[in-house]
Design a protein around this motif. Structure first.
Motif, mmCIF file in Angstrom:
data_model
loop_
_atom_site.group_PDB
_atom_site.id
_atom_site.type_symbol
_atom_site.label_atom_id
_atom_site.label_comp_id
_atom_site.label_asym_id
_atom_site.label_seq_id
_atom_site.Cartn_x
_atom_site.Cartn_y
_atom_site.Cartn_z
ATOM 1 N N TYR A 124 0.684 -1.092 -0.104
ATOM 2 C CA TYR A 124 0.054 0.150 0.016
ATOM 3 C C TYR A 124 0.731 1.305 -0.068
ATOM 4 N N GLU A 125 2.035 1.147 1.088
ATOM 5 C CA GLU A 125 2.569 2.659 1.185
ATOM 6 C C GLU A 125 3.474 2.810 -0.223
ATOM 7 N N LEU A 126 4.036 1.581 -0.747
ATOM 8 C CA LEU A 126 5.104 1.832 -2.086
ATOM 9 C C LEU A 126 4.051 2.132 -3.007
ATOM 10 N N THR A 128 1.216 4.116 -3.086
ATOM 11 C CA THR A 128 1.049 5.603 -2.682
ATOM 12 C C THR A 128 2.115 6.297 -2.810
ATOM 13 N N ASN A 129 3.229 5.834 -2.646
ATOM 14 C CA ASN A 129 4.334 6.926 -2.926
ATOM 15 C C ASN A 129 4.502 7.181 -4.336
ATOM 16 N N ALA A 130 4.597 5.816 -5.152
ATOM 17 C CA ALA A 130 4.674 6.005 -6.592
ATOM 18 C C ALA A 130 3.746 6.965 -7.264
ATOM 19 N N ALA A 131 2.448 6.846 -6.866
ATOM 20 C CA ALA A 131 1.438 7.652 -7.404
ATOM 21 C C ALA A 131 1.654 9.212 -6.960
ATOM 22 N N ARG A 132 2.024 9.271 -5.766
ATOM 23 C CA ARG A 132 2.133 10.833 -5.190
ATOM 24 C C ARG A 132 3.450 11.493 -5.622
ATOM 25 N N HIS A 133 4.647 10.710 -5.461
ATOM 26 C CA HIS A 133 5.804 11.427 -5.805
ATOM 27 C C HIS A 133 6.431 11.313 -7.264
ATOM 28 N N ALA A 134 6.276 9.871 -7.805
ATOM 29 C CA ALA A 134 6.738 9.619 -9.155
ATOM 30 C C ALA A 134 5.888 10.135 -10.424
ATOM 31 N N LEU A 135 4.616 9.911 -10.133
ATOM 32 C CA LEU A 135 3.663 10.150 -11.085
ATOM 33 C C LEU A 135 2.753 11.196 -10.861
ATOM 34 N N GLN A 158 7.524 -1.542 -8.987
ATOM 35 C CA GLN A 158 8.385 -0.515 -9.969
ATOM 36 C C GLN A 158 7.539 0.583 -10.423
ATOM 37 N N ASP A 159 7.931 1.708 -10.705
ATOM 38 C CA ASP A 159 7.143 2.665 -11.450
ATOM 39 C C ASP A 159 8.177 3.359 -12.593
ATOM 40 N N ASN A 160 7.496 3.933 -13.533
ATOM 41 C CA ASN A 160 8.293 4.695 -14.457
ATOM 42 C C ASN A 160 7.965 6.119 -14.518
ATOM 43 N N SER A 162 9.390 9.709 -11.984
ATOM 44 C CA SER A 162 10.622 10.439 -11.688
ATOM 45 C C SER A 162 10.841 10.486 -10.354
ATOM 46 N N ALA A 163 12.305 10.597 -9.794
ATOM 47 C CA ALA A 163 12.366 10.730 -8.370
ATOM 48 C C ALA A 163 13.486 11.848 -8.269
ATOM 49 N N PRO A 164 13.170 12.510 -7.153
ATOM 50 C CA PRO A 164 14.270 13.756 -6.920
ATOM 51 C C PRO A 164 15.523 12.985 -6.449
ATOM 52 N N ASN A 166 17.609 13.964 -4.197
ATOM 53 C CA ASN A 166 17.665 13.815 -2.853
ATOM 54 C C ASN A 166 16.468 13.386 -2.050
ATOM 55 N N VAL A 167 16.434 12.171 -1.650
ATOM 56 C CA VAL A 167 15.067 11.634 -1.157
ATOM 57 C C VAL A 167 15.240 11.520 0.450
ATOM 58 N N GLN A 168 14.299 12.263 1.207
ATOM 59 C CA GLN A 168 14.392 12.372 2.548
ATOM 60 C C GLN A 168 13.182 11.595 3.054
ATOM 61 N N PRO A 169 13.683 10.390 3.854
ATOM 62 C CA PRO A 169 12.636 9.590 4.206
ATOM 63 C C PRO A 169 11.539 10.332 5.294
ATOM 64 N N GLY A 170 10.455 9.981 4.955
ATOM 65 C CA GLY A 170 9.120 10.408 5.945
ATOM 66 C C GLY A 170 8.653 9.293 6.620
ATOM 67 N N CYS A 171 7.539 9.389 7.026
ATOM 68 C CA CYS A 171 6.835 8.449 7.846
ATOM 69 C C CYS A 171 6.808 7.046 7.008
ATOM 70 N N GLY A 172 6.367 7.174 5.911
ATOM 71 C CA GLY A 172 5.935 6.108 4.955
ATOM 72 C C GLY A 172 6.972 5.050 5.000
ATOM 73 N N LEU A 173 8.434 5.621 4.589
ATOM 74 C CA LEU A 173 9.636 4.585 4.500
ATOM 75 C C LEU A 173 9.978 3.944 6.188
ATOM 76 N N LYS A 174 9.754 4.910 6.994
ATOM 77 C CA LYS A 174 10.004 4.422 8.249
ATOM 78 C C LYS A 174 9.146 3.244 8.681
HETATM 79 N N1 ATP Z 1 8.429 5.880 -5.871
HETATM 80 C C1 ATP Z 1 8.877 7.221 -5.665
HETATM 81 N N2 ATP Z 1 9.473 7.936 -6.561
HETATM 82 C C2 ATP Z 1 9.668 9.032 -6.248
HETATM 83 N N3 ATP Z 1 10.096 9.353 -4.974
HETATM 84 C C3 ATP Z 1 9.656 8.510 -4.182
HETATM 85 C C4 ATP Z 1 8.979 7.286 -4.343
HETATM 86 N N4 ATP Z 1 8.879 6.859 -3.301
HETATM 87 C C5 ATP Z 1 9.456 7.704 -2.001
HETATM 88 N N5 ATP Z 1 9.701 8.910 -2.916
HETATM 89 C C6 ATP Z 1 10.525 9.892 -2.090
HETATM 90 O O1 ATP Z 1 10.837 9.494 -0.884
HETATM 91 C C7 ATP Z 1 10.340 10.326 0.186
HETATM 92 C C8 ATP Z 1 10.263 9.797 1.410
HETATM 93 O O2 ATP Z 1 9.082 8.902 1.117
HETATM 94 P P1 ATP Z 1 8.023 8.602 2.540
HETATM 95 O O3 ATP Z 1 6.631 7.547 2.288
HETATM 96 O O4 ATP Z 1 8.730 8.111 3.549
HETATM 97 O O5 ATP Z 1 7.456 10.070 3.024
HETATM 98 P P2 ATP Z 1 6.496 10.785 2.171
HETATM 99 O O6 ATP Z 1 5.411 9.835 1.177
HETATM 100 O O7 ATP Z 1 6.847 12.158 1.894
HETATM 101 O O8 ATP Z 1 5.306 11.273 3.352
HETATM 102 P P3 ATP Z 1 4.371 10.146 4.382
HETATM 103 O O9 ATP Z 1 4.974 10.518 5.680
HETATM 104 O O10 ATP Z 1 3.152 10.633 4.224
HETATM 105 O O11 ATP Z 1 4.580 8.711 3.662
HETATM 106 C C9 ATP Z 1 9.256 10.981 -0.509
HETATM 107 O O12 ATP Z 1 9.009 12.364 -0.147
HETATM 108 C C10 ATP Z 1 9.746 11.056 -1.896
HETATM 109 O O13 ATP Z 1 10.495 12.177 -2.066
#
Ligand code: ATP
Ligand code: MG
Length: 213
Positions: A124-126, A128-135, A158-160, A162-164, A166-174
């Motif tokens: 679910y989190e992966l 959500t992250n792909a939809a929110r950050h990559a796409l 996997q997503d197609n 783009s990513a920044p 410099n990725v800063q972990p948020g709550c989801g990756l933790k």
């Molecule tokens: N599939 C992805 N493509 C591009 N960037 C990503 C992807 N997954 C994660 N990221 C980057 O990693 C960062 C950390 O992700 P993380 O899920 O920890 O936090 P978040 O999504 O920003 O906030 P939340 O705490 O709501 O999950 C994101 O802010 C984003 O910059």
């Protein structure tokens, strides 16, 4: 009393999770009913249509929440059926209307309910992250692959997009890292300008291709 292993949820944690699920379910039901009432009261067709859309969306989000609830017991679960249901609800709730295609490719796999539940939360989190950050700016594709070899289970997302740089972990990756620890697995993710790939590997100490665990 038998001691809890790090893989088990304590009775108090179970009560708190059940209370949270119960409250969220009630709140979904209450807001869906408020939207239905507003739909019935409106005499404007455009407003009615918009409210019907909102109600459908709330149902899809409630389905995602339902699919991610803590299991009632630790009986074997058909992982493919579980992930298919979860992916369908996530697609309807936040991907389809944004032109994001989600595909799941998985070989038959049965896991204890607890492991399956944790796997679903990571998926679910992966997604959500792909939809929110990559796409976020355009549609695209998210591919989920689940395979196993012997007792080793491998998930790839996997997503197609783009990513920044410099990725800063948020709550989801933790949360993903904490769930991976409980699964006694390894998680890694590579971010790139052409797409990102996350891989989770964990051990399943049971029979993998049938419900007889
Ligand atoms: N599939 C992805 N493509 C591009 N960037 C990503 C992807 N997954 C994660 N990221 C980057 O990693 C960062 C950390 O992700 P993380 O899920 O920890 O936090 P978040 O999504 O920003 O906030 P939340 O705490 O709501 O999950 C994101 O802010 C984003 O910059
Ligand atoms: Mg996130």
């Amino acid at each position: 009393m038998a001691e809890l292993t790090s893989h088990q949820t304590s009775p108090l944690e179970q009560v708190l999770l059940r209370e949270l699920n119960h409250r969220v379910n009630n709140e979904f039901a209450s807001i869906i009913s408020a939207v239905s009432l507003a739909t019935a009261r409106s005499s404007n067709e455009d407003v009615k249509l918009a409210l019907i859309g909102v109600s459908e969306l709330l149902h899809h989000h409630a389905d995602v929440h339902h699919a991610l609830q803590m299991p009632a017991d630790d009986t074997p679960v058909d992982v493919v059926a579980h992930l298919s249901q979860l992916c369908r609800s996530i697609s309807l709730s936040k991907l389809e209307d944004r032109g994001i295609e989600l595909t799941l490719s998985a070989c038959p796999l049965w896991l204890h309910a607890d492991q399956c539940w944790r796997l679903g939360m990571i998926v679910y989190e992966l997604i959500t992250n792909a939809a929110r950050h990559a796409l976020s700016k355009r549609g695209g594709e998210i591919r989920i692959e689940l395979s196993h070899e012997g007792e080793s289970v491998k998930l790839r997302v996997q997503d197609n997009g783009s990513a920044p740089d410099n990725v800063q972990p948020g709550c989801g990756l933790k949360i993903i890292n904490a769930l991976t620890q409980v699964l006694d697995g390894q998680f890694e993710q590579h971010f790139g300008a052409q797409g990102s790939t996350a891989t989770l590997v964990f051990r399943c100490n049971t029979r993998l291709d049938s419900p007889r665990l």
